[in-house]
Design a protein around this motif. Structure first.
Motif, PDB file in Angstrom:
ATOM      1  N   PRO A  57       0.799  -1.223   0.000  1.00 29.91           N
ATOM      2  CA  PRO A  57       0.000   0.000   0.000  1.00 29.91           C
ATOM      3  C   PRO A  57       0.839   1.283   0.000  1.00 29.91           C
ATOM      4  CG  PRO A  57      -0.296  -1.223   2.054  1.00 29.91           C
ATOM      5  CD  PRO A  57       0.575  -2.048   1.168  1.00 29.91           C
ATOM      6  N   ALA A  58       2.091   1.214   0.413  1.00 34.16           N
ATOM      7  CA  ALA A  58       2.943   2.403   0.462  1.00 34.16           C
ATOM      8  C   ALA A  58       3.835   2.517  -0.773  1.00 34.16           C
ATOM      9  CB  ALA A  58       3.802   2.363   1.718  1.00 34.16           C
ATOM     10  N   LYS A  59       3.583   1.736  -1.782  1.00 30.18           N
ATOM     11  CA  LYS A  59       4.470   1.654  -2.950  1.00 30.18           C
ATOM     12  C   LYS A  59       4.672   3.002  -3.640  1.00 30.18           C
ATOM     13  CE  LYS A  59       5.029  -1.082  -7.140  1.00 30.18           C
ATOM     14  NZ  LYS A  59       4.533  -2.226  -7.892  1.00 30.18           N
ATOM     15  N   TYR A  60       3.626   3.797  -3.754  1.00 32.32           N
ATOM     16  CA  TYR A  60       3.705   5.044  -4.531  1.00 32.32           C
ATOM     17  C   TYR A  60       3.695   6.303  -3.671  1.00 32.32           C
ATOM     18  CZ  TYR A  60       2.599   1.809  -8.265  1.00 32.32           C
ATOM     19  OH  TYR A  60       2.619   0.755  -9.134  1.00 32.32           O
ATOM     20  N   GLU A  61       3.859   6.180  -2.358  1.00 29.55           N
ATOM     21  CA  GLU A  61       3.774   7.340  -1.476  1.00 29.55           C
ATOM     22  C   GLU A  61       4.814   8.417  -1.776  1.00 29.55           C
ATOM     23  OE1 GLU A  61       3.799   6.205   2.613  1.00 29.55           O
ATOM     24  OE2 GLU A  61       1.687   5.618   2.572  1.00 29.55           O
ATOM     25  N   LEU A  62       6.000   8.037  -2.177  1.00 28.18           N
ATOM     26  CA  LEU A  62       7.066   9.014  -2.397  1.00 28.18           C
ATOM     27  C   LEU A  62       7.214   9.435  -3.860  1.00 28.18           C
ATOM     28  CD1 LEU A  62       9.737   7.482   0.012  1.00 28.18           C
ATOM     29  CD2 LEU A  62       8.110   9.325   0.458  1.00 28.18           C
ATOM     30  N   TYR A  63       6.293   9.012  -4.714  1.00 28.63           N
ATOM     31  CA  TYR A  63       6.351   9.365  -6.133  1.00 28.63           C
ATOM     32  C   TYR A  63       5.800  10.772  -6.334  1.00 28.63           C
ATOM     33  CZ  TYR A  63       7.345   4.615  -7.808  1.00 28.63           C
ATOM     34  OH  TYR A  63       7.925   3.410  -8.081  1.00 28.63           O
ATOM     35  N   ASP A  64       6.428  11.521  -7.250  1.00 39.73           N
ATOM     36  CA  ASP A  64       5.866  12.814  -7.632  1.00 39.73           C
ATOM     37  C   ASP A  64       4.909  12.593  -8.808  1.00 39.73           C
ATOM     38  OD1 ASP A  64       7.452  12.485  -9.897  1.00 39.73           O
ATOM     39  OD2 ASP A  64       8.906  14.000  -9.326  1.00 39.73           O
ATOM     40  N   CYS A  65       4.288  13.677  -9.274  1.00 38.53           N
ATOM     41  CA  CYS A  65       3.266  13.547 -10.327  1.00 38.53           C
ATOM     42  C   CYS A  65       3.828  12.960 -11.622  1.00 38.53           C
ATOM     43  CB  CYS A  65       2.617  14.902 -10.586  1.00 38.53           C
ATOM     44  SG  CYS A  65       1.572  15.441  -9.213  1.00 38.53           S
ATOM     45  N   LYS A  66       5.044  13.356 -11.989  1.00 34.41           N
ATOM     46  CA  LYS A  66       5.630  12.843 -13.221  1.00 34.41           C
ATOM     47  C   LYS A  66       5.867  11.336 -13.129  1.00 34.41           C
ATOM     48  CE  LYS A  66       9.367  13.491 -16.476  1.00 34.41           C
ATOM     49  NZ  LYS A  66      10.570  14.198 -16.846  1.00 34.41           N
ATOM     50  N   GLN A  67       6.405  10.889 -11.997  1.00 29.30           N
ATOM     51  CA  GLN A  67       6.643   9.461 -11.800  1.00 29.30           C
ATOM     52  C   GLN A  67       5.326   8.685 -11.772  1.00 29.30           C
ATOM     53  OE1 GLN A  67       8.833  10.029  -8.165  1.00 29.30           O
ATOM     54  NE2 GLN A  67      10.734   9.295  -9.109  1.00 29.30           N
ATOM     55  N   LEU A  68       4.327   9.247 -11.113  1.00 34.02           N
ATOM     56  CA  LEU A  68       3.014   8.593 -11.073  1.00 34.02           C
ATOM     57  C   LEU A  68       2.404   8.505 -12.463  1.00 34.02           C
ATOM     58  CD1 LEU A  68       1.474  10.131  -7.839  1.00 34.02           C
ATOM     59  CD2 LEU A  68       1.998   7.720  -8.238  1.00 34.02           C
ATOM     60  N   ASP A  69       2.577   9.549 -13.262  1.00 31.63           N
ATOM     61  CA  ASP A  69       2.041   9.544 -14.622  1.00 31.63           C
ATOM     62  C   ASP A  69       2.679   8.418 -15.435  1.00 31.63           C
ATOM     63  OD1 ASP A  69       0.422  10.679 -16.737  1.00 31.63           O
ATOM     64  OD2 ASP A  69       2.299  11.424 -17.597  1.00 31.63           O
ATOM     65  N   GLU A  70       4.000   8.281 -15.329  1.00 31.64           N
ATOM     66  CA  GLU A  70       4.700   7.216 -16.047  1.00 31.64           C
ATOM     67  C   GLU A  70       4.229   5.838 -15.579  1.00 31.64           C
ATOM     68  OE1 GLU A  70       8.835   7.984 -15.390  1.00 31.64           O
ATOM     69  OE2 GLU A  70       8.803   9.855 -16.530  1.00 31.64           O
ATOM     70  N   GLN A  71       4.078   5.672 -14.270  1.00 34.73           N
ATOM     71  CA  GLN A  71       3.628   4.390 -13.719  1.00 34.73           C
ATOM     72  C   GLN A  71       2.200   4.069 -14.171  1.00 34.73           C
ATOM     73  OE1 GLN A  71       4.794   1.737 -11.776  1.00 34.73           O
ATOM     74  NE2 GLN A  71       6.711   2.625 -12.490  1.00 34.73           N
ATOM     75  N   ARG A  72       1.328   5.076 -14.138  1.00 36.71           N
ATOM     76  CA  ARG A  72      -0.063   4.852 -14.538  1.00 36.71           C
ATOM     77  C   ARG A  72      -0.146   4.421 -16.001  1.00 36.71           C
ATOM     78  NH1 ARG A  72      -2.989   9.736 -14.160  1.00 36.71           N
ATOM     79  NH2 ARG A  72      -4.953   8.609 -14.096  1.00 36.71           N
ATOM     80  N   LYS A  73       0.646   5.051 -16.860  1.00 35.41           N
ATOM     81  CA  LYS A  73       0.650   4.682 -18.282  1.00 35.41           C
ATOM     82  C   LYS A  73       1.200   3.264 -18.475  1.00 35.41           C
ATOM     83  CE  LYS A  73       0.952   9.383 -20.034  1.00 35.41           C
ATOM     84  NZ  LYS A  73       1.809  10.408 -20.615  1.00 35.41           N
ATOM     85  N   SER A  74       2.276   2.960 -17.771  1.00 33.63           N
ATOM     86  CA  SER A  74       2.883   1.641 -17.864  1.00 33.63           C
ATOM     87  C   SER A  74       1.921   0.556 -17.370  1.00 33.63           C
ATOM     88  CB  SER A  74       4.174   1.614 -17.041  1.00 33.63           C
ATOM     89  OG  SER A  74       4.684   0.324 -16.944  1.00 33.63           O
ATOM     90  N   LEU A  75       1.266   0.816 -16.259  1.00 39.49           N
ATOM     91  CA  LEU A  75       0.329  -0.161 -15.701  1.00 39.49           C
ATOM     92  C   LEU A  75      -0.903  -0.334 -16.589  1.00 39.49           C
ATOM     93  CD1 LEU A  75       0.635   0.835 -11.946  1.00 39.49           C
ATOM     94  CD2 LEU A  75       1.355  -1.328 -12.966  1.00 39.49           C
ATOM     95  N   ALA A  76      -1.364   0.746 -17.205  1.00 37.08           N
ATOM     96  CA  ALA A  76      -2.506   0.645 -18.119  1.00 37.08           C
ATOM     97  C   ALA A  76      -2.147  -0.199 -19.336  1.00 37.08           C
ATOM     98  CB  ALA A  76      -2.958   2.040 -18.552  1.00 37.08           C
ATOM     99  N   ALA A  77      -0.935  -0.015 -19.858  1.00 37.16           N
ATOM    100  CA  ALA A  77      -0.487  -0.811 -21.001  1.00 37.16           C
ATOM    101  C   ALA A  77      -0.344  -2.279 -20.618  1.00 37.16           C
ATOM    102  CB  ALA A  77       0.843  -0.274 -21.529  1.00 37.16           C
ATOM    103  N   ARG A  78       0.209  -2.547 -19.443  1.00 40.83           N
ATOM    104  CA  ARG A  78       0.377  -3.937 -18.989  1.00 40.83           C
ATOM    105  C   ARG A  78      -0.976  -4.600 -18.745  1.00 40.83           C
ATOM    106  NH1 ARG A  78       2.734  -8.598 -19.449  1.00 40.83           N
ATOM    107  NH2 ARG A  78       2.895  -9.740 -17.518  1.00 40.83           N
ATOM    108  N   THR A  79      -1.914  -3.858 -18.167  1.00 38.96           N
ATOM    109  CA  THR A  79      -3.258  -4.396 -17.930  1.00 38.96           C
ATOM    110  C   THR A  79      -3.924  -4.762 -19.250  1.00 38.96           C
ATOM    111  OG1 THR A  79      -3.492  -3.089 -15.918  1.00 38.96           O
ATOM    112  CG2 THR A  79      -5.511  -3.908 -16.903  1.00 38.96           C
TER     113      THR A  79
END
Length: 148
Positions: A57-79
């Motif tokens: 649950p704490a995986k993304y706590e220290l991510y900034d918006c740019k890092q979160l954006d990259e992760q969200r795009k990557s996870l959407a593609a993987r899904t």
């Protein structure tokens, strides 16, 4: 306590009681139905409360918006990729079992991670434009050095 005398039971030529269960195909069919029911229960796990157990649950706590954006795009593609693989597996023989065994856990984990990333995105009040914007010219590390 009632005790059944074995002399009373009818026996076949092999000495087995006549009422013995001798249908291996039926036994196999029952086992497959039970296994399918078990796997079917996992298929409905999806975005439920238990899917959160697959990620930190704490995986993304220290991510900034740019890092979160990259992760969200990557996870959407993987899904999307995993969903395509699951759909493709369903078209083959024993496809439901293959899809469950090969892809479902990864799919659930990816969806749970995407959900956490989206929640952190909202908590940080990130916007699409802010995440993709270039750093300002006066930001640290980009200023030119002065000569003395």
């Amino acid at each position: 306590m009632n005790v059944i005398c074995s002399n009373i039971l009818e026996r076949d030529a092999g000495g087995k009681p006549h009422h013995a269960f001798t249908h291996p195909a039926l036994t196999t069919a029952i086992a497959l139905v039970i296994a399918g029911s078990g796997l079917g229960g996992c298929a409905n796990l999806g975005d439920g409360a238990m899917s959160g157990a697959f990620v930190d649950p704490a995986k993304y706590e220290l991510y900034d918006c740019k890092q979160l954006d990259e992760q969200r795009k990557s996870l959407a593609a993987r899904t999307a990729e995993l969903q395509q693989l699951i759909d493709k597996a369903h078209t083959g023989a024993a496809g439901a079992v293959v899809a469950e065994v090969a892809y479902r856990n990864d799919y659930i984990t990816t969806r749970a991670s995407a959900k956490l990333a989206d929640e952190e995105w909202q908590r940080n009040k990130c916007h699409e434009e802010a995440a993709t914007a270039a750093p300002a010219a006066g930001s640290p590390g980009t200023a030119p050095r002065r000569r003395r």
